[in-house]
Scaffold this motif. Sequence first.
Motif: not given
Length: 508
Positions: A369-374
């Motif tokens: 699935r698409p990731g994200h910045y944290a």
Amino acid sequence: MTLHPDSLELRFSVGRLGDPLKAALRIRRFPLSAVTGVRYEPPTGRRRGSLRLLVVPGSDPLRPLLKEPDPGPGTDPDTLVIPLDRAVEAAAFAGVIRARLAEGLPAAGAHGTPRVESGDLPMEVSGTDGRVSFDGETVVLQFGRLASQEKRHTARRAIPLDAIADVRVRHPGLTGWLHFALAGAPVAQPITPKTDVNTLLLNADRSQAYAILAAAVLARAHRAGARIQAEPLPTPDPPVASRDEQQTVCLTSAPRQAVRSVPTWAEPASANSDPEPGPPLAAVSDRSPSPTRKERRDARRATKEYQKALASWEEDQQLLDEIVAAACRAGTASASTASTASTPGLIILKANETALWTGQASLIEPRRRPGHYAGGSSGVRVKVAKGVSFRVGVSNRQYVPGPEVQTPFDRGQAIVTTQRVVFKGPHNNKEWAFVKLLSVENAAGGKSVLLPVSNRQKVSGLLLGQLAEEFSAFLTLGLAIWEHGPRMVITECEKSAKAHREQRPLQP
């Protein structure tokens, strides 16, 4: 109701709020030789009365075909509802009928007790995949664009009356059908309603017009002297019940007609004695004790529970019978000398390989699935002196990849054989060989099956939906044949099917 020299006619005139069955019937013809008596219940206060004809058990083809064989007076096809202002007239007419029956019944014809005839000819019933009509001599089946390929090739099928051995009905719920069994065919022969050219798939119909047409065919066949009983079946083992034969009614069973021909609420006190003729003008009740409201409610509840249990049993029995048939095919193929075969339009089978099951499925594989910045911070600026400051606590953001989730990405055919599972789709093909299969795992609430194998790192599988249980059963069958051979598996499957057949729910 009209009395003729040798028959009685019962005509229904029902408005929009009346009973749909009586509105579709319009007329019922009772030969006097088939009438055993009349039962009259006068109206009392707000309760309406009823005038009902009692017939010889087995002389009415319609009653065993009804969805509810023992209806109340308002929906009973042999009963007229009597309002308060017609009480004296109805009592007088009941006395006239009793007197006519006491004079002596007409002799039965060469074919035994005449049959009660229902409805006006010609009549026609529409279904899901076509329509059927009956003019008194011929049954005509016409199939439309929603019919299966086998039925569309037939288009129009005319069956003469003397070629019909029986008519069977499954009342439409989710599915329903009307089947015309031909003379010489076994009565309990399993049918496939979607492809059988003698079967019409039914729509939901509160008036049960399909049952009226079936009863008209059986009554005319009896009057014409046609043989209305199919060839007998071998008796050592009971016939195999089909999942599509839920609520099937077979009119060749005489004991069932005898039980259902007279409802419990109108059953005479003695089946062998004619009712005593009463005063023609006296509104005196001759009714016997009727079941209470609680008893009728309990009976309806018991019938619903029985039908639910019977439907579940028939589905399981149908699956077991299909498994036994597939195992027998595998045994026959393994004993043959042919080295290769094919399933039409699907795959080429290997040596000693047999296709056990095919069905629609979706291929699923783990997709990320698409990731994200944290994280990440711009820090804080600290002033040291006038015109001098520093930024502290600065940190960069990090990319967090999304999780891997089993995702469907192609739709096609799944095939289970005695050596492997194959998916064949328009964009992807995949094979899971039994020799490399590590386990079988259920996922997505039991609607998908994962098949990890030793030659692939990622675990893939099939999304099957409602077919997951059926797929798992045939996959288990294929693994058992691959490991133990078809002979032992056939024996065990036949034992299981026979044991389950003996556990058929008993009708209350």
